[in-house]
Design a protein around this motif. Structure first.
Motif, PDB file in Angstrom:
ATOM      1  N   THR A  75       0.840  -1.203   0.000  1.00 47.25           N
ATOM      2  CA  THR A  75       0.000   0.000   0.000  1.00 47.25           C
ATOM      3  C   THR A  75       0.869   1.244   0.000  1.00 47.25           C
ATOM      4  O   THR A  75       0.596   2.220  -0.720  1.00 47.25           O
ATOM      5  N   GLY A  96       2.164   1.865  -3.354  1.00 46.52           N
ATOM      6  CA  GLY A  96       1.149   2.434  -4.239  1.00 46.52           C
ATOM      7  C   GLY A  96       1.074   3.943  -4.107  1.00 46.52           C
ATOM      8  O   GLY A  96       0.944   4.657  -5.106  1.00 46.52           O
ATOM      9  N   TYR A  97       1.175   4.450  -2.866  1.00 49.67           N
ATOM     10  CA  TYR A  97       1.203   5.897  -2.663  1.00 49.67           C
ATOM     11  C   TYR A  97       2.443   6.511  -3.321  1.00 49.67           C
ATOM     12  O   TYR A  97       2.382   7.589  -3.914  1.00 49.67           O
ATOM     13  N   ASP A 154      -9.982   3.459 -14.461  1.00 46.48           N
ATOM     14  CA  ASP A 154      -9.706   2.800 -13.181  1.00 46.48           C
ATOM     15  C   ASP A 154      -8.512   3.436 -12.491  1.00 46.48           C
ATOM     16  O   ASP A 154      -8.519   3.653 -11.270  1.00 46.48           O
ATOM     17  N   LYS A 187      -9.524   6.831 -11.130  1.00 51.81           N
ATOM     18  CA  LYS A 187     -10.350   6.668  -9.929  1.00 51.81           C
ATOM     19  C   LYS A 187      -9.475   6.429  -8.703  1.00 51.81           C
ATOM     20  O   LYS A 187      -9.695   7.000  -7.632  1.00 51.81           O
ATOM     21  N   ARG A 188      -8.470   5.554  -8.865  1.00 54.60           N
ATOM     22  CA  ARG A 188      -7.559   5.283  -7.747  1.00 54.60           C
ATOM     23  C   ARG A 188      -6.766   6.539  -7.387  1.00 54.60           C
ATOM     24  O   ARG A 188      -6.529   6.819  -6.200  1.00 54.60           O
ATOM     25  N   ARG A 192      -8.797   8.833  -5.260  1.00 52.90           N
ATOM     26  CA  ARG A 192      -8.842   8.380  -3.870  1.00 52.90           C
ATOM     27  C   ARG A 192      -7.550   8.728  -3.129  1.00 52.90           C
ATOM     28  O   ARG A 192      -7.578   9.076  -1.951  1.00 52.90           O
ATOM     29  N   VAL A 193      -6.418   8.621  -3.829  1.00 54.23           N
ATOM     30  CA  VAL A 193      -5.136   8.966  -3.211  1.00 54.23           C
ATOM     31  C   VAL A 193      -5.076  10.457  -2.900  1.00 54.23           C
ATOM     32  O   VAL A 193      -4.609  10.873  -1.831  1.00 54.23           O
TER      33      VAL A 193
END
Length: 407
Positions: free
Chosen positions: A87, A90-91, A133, A136-137, A140-141
């Motif tokens: 995770t 990913g950031y 997609d 969208k991610r 959210r970040v």
């Protein structure tokens, strides 16, 4: 306009109360905001800065500053074992490959940043990547980074939250439904599992995935001691998983993922045959994501090369792809450079869907299916498999009875 309120704080040990000052105003979205100060002058200064630009609390910070600080903070949580390293990565990817890719947006200070500019950044990222997609991610970040900036006192309003990533108004039929291979294809897969160089191992792995519904990370992290066999089948106790990126054992995705799964006699027989072929499961010393070293029991499926843990990519290379090739479920297709690449008909996660569909076909209630799959909520189970509970005969009977009620 804002105002300042004088009030008494909590009682001190000597019984006296400190005088404090609360500055109160409205932000740009019409929401009441306030902050407590020890001095009236501090409350006045805060009120003036906020009313000068209602969106911002610290004008000299940027979204990159928030992303960097959030990454460092999240990394401490990873080292403490509270969050997953994947995770955090990913950031980092969102920051390095997307936020910093738009230099103009990345350079904007919070005092200059608005919701329309943030929306424009997301729209530009969609034009650059072509992936809804992904955007969208990314939205959210951005929301996470803005929330973090608010906690740091750099921002008063989450300017990313009102942003929207448009989706199709007319989704294709069955677009969101899971793909479940046909039974004839699954029979070929089971046959292929018993025909390779490692038939005992491959058949045991496939039968656990197909009839136990485990995630691949749970299968590869499964201790040998967590599989109990009996005359009529067996039981699998799922308590940990193997991180596919870092090849370290860790916690499950949620508390509901801790579960006990029954397996039938054929799957139990396959596991028994694999244990005989493999030999005793040897314990090992494991270093977790926090750098702590402890002794663990041997895994049911250790690394074929002699190591204690069998990584995801190695599993795909050593077991899954060869098995699909034997079953005729791999097609060689050219990639963007014209070079032929193996394309598998489906991945190992599809067998989790197979297990769910088999349970549903035996009239298991949704709550029981949720428990066996380890979903965190019943809504998740119904979103994925709700259509499988549909009874066409019952629907037709309902339609007939509805008509008869009137005519």
């Amino acid at each position: 306009m804002g105002h300042i309120q004088k009030f008494s704080g909590s009682p001190r040990r000597d019984g006296t109360r400190a005088v404090k000052w609360r500055a109160v105003t409205m932000n740009a979205l019409g929401k009441r905001i306030s902050k407590v100060h020890a001095l009236k002058s501090g409350a006045s200064a805060w009120l003036k800065s906020v009313e000068g630009n209602p969106l911002v609390g610290a004008a000299d910070k940027t979204m990159v500053d928030a992303a960097d600080a959030h990454y460092r903070w999240f990394d401490t949580l990873v080292k403490a074992g509270a969050k997953e390293a994947v995770t955090r990565d990913g950031y980092g990817t969102a920051r390095d490959e997307h936020l910093k890719a738009d230099k103009a947006f990345a350079a904007l200070k919070f005092s200059e940043l608005t919701t329309p500019l943030t929306q424009a950044f997301l729209d530009q990222r969609f034009e650059a990547t072509g992936s809804l997609d992904l955007v969208k991610r990314l939205r959210r970040v951005l929301v996470v980074w803005c929330d973090f900036a608010i906690r740091k006192g750099w921002l008063v309003v989450n300017i990313a939250r009102p942003c929207k990533v448009e989706t199709s108004q007319r989704p294709d039929e069955d677009e969101d439904r899971v793909t479940i291979p046909e039974k004839a294809v699954l029979a070929r897969l089971l046959q292929a599992a018993a025909q390779g160089d490692h038939p005992e191992r491959d058949e045991a792995a496939v039968r656990i995935l197909m009839f136990g519904g485990l995630r691949i990370s749970e299968l590869l992290g499964l201790p040998d001691t967590s599989v109990a066999l009996g005359n009529q089948g067996g039981e699998i106790r799922v308590r940990e998983r193997l991180d596919r990126h870092y090849k370290v054992l860790g916690k499950l995705k949620s508390k509901k993922a801790r579960r006990d799964i029954p397996i039938g006699p054929t799957a139990a027989l396959a596991v028994r045959g694999w244990r005989i072929k493999r030999g005793p499961a040897r314990g090992f010393f494991h270093v977790n994501a926090q750098g702590e070293r402890d002794q663990r029991p041997g895994r049911l499926f250790p690394d074929p090369d002699g190591g204690p843990l069998w990584g995801y990519l190695d599993f795909i290379r050593d077991c899954w792809l060869p098995m699909l090739r034997r079953a005729g479920l791999v097609e060689m297709l050219p990639d963007s450079k014209g070079k032929n690449r193996p394309v598998q008909a489906f991945g190992p996660h599809a067998l989790r869907h197979v297990a769910a569909s088999l349970w549903i076909s035996q009239n298991l209630m949704p709550k029981k299916v949720q428990e066996l799959l380890g979903h965190s909520t019943l809504a998740m189970t119904m979103d994925l498999y709700g259509h499988l509970w549909k009874d066409k005969d019952e629907d037709a009977d309902l339609a007939r009875r509805s008509e008869a009620a009137i005519g």
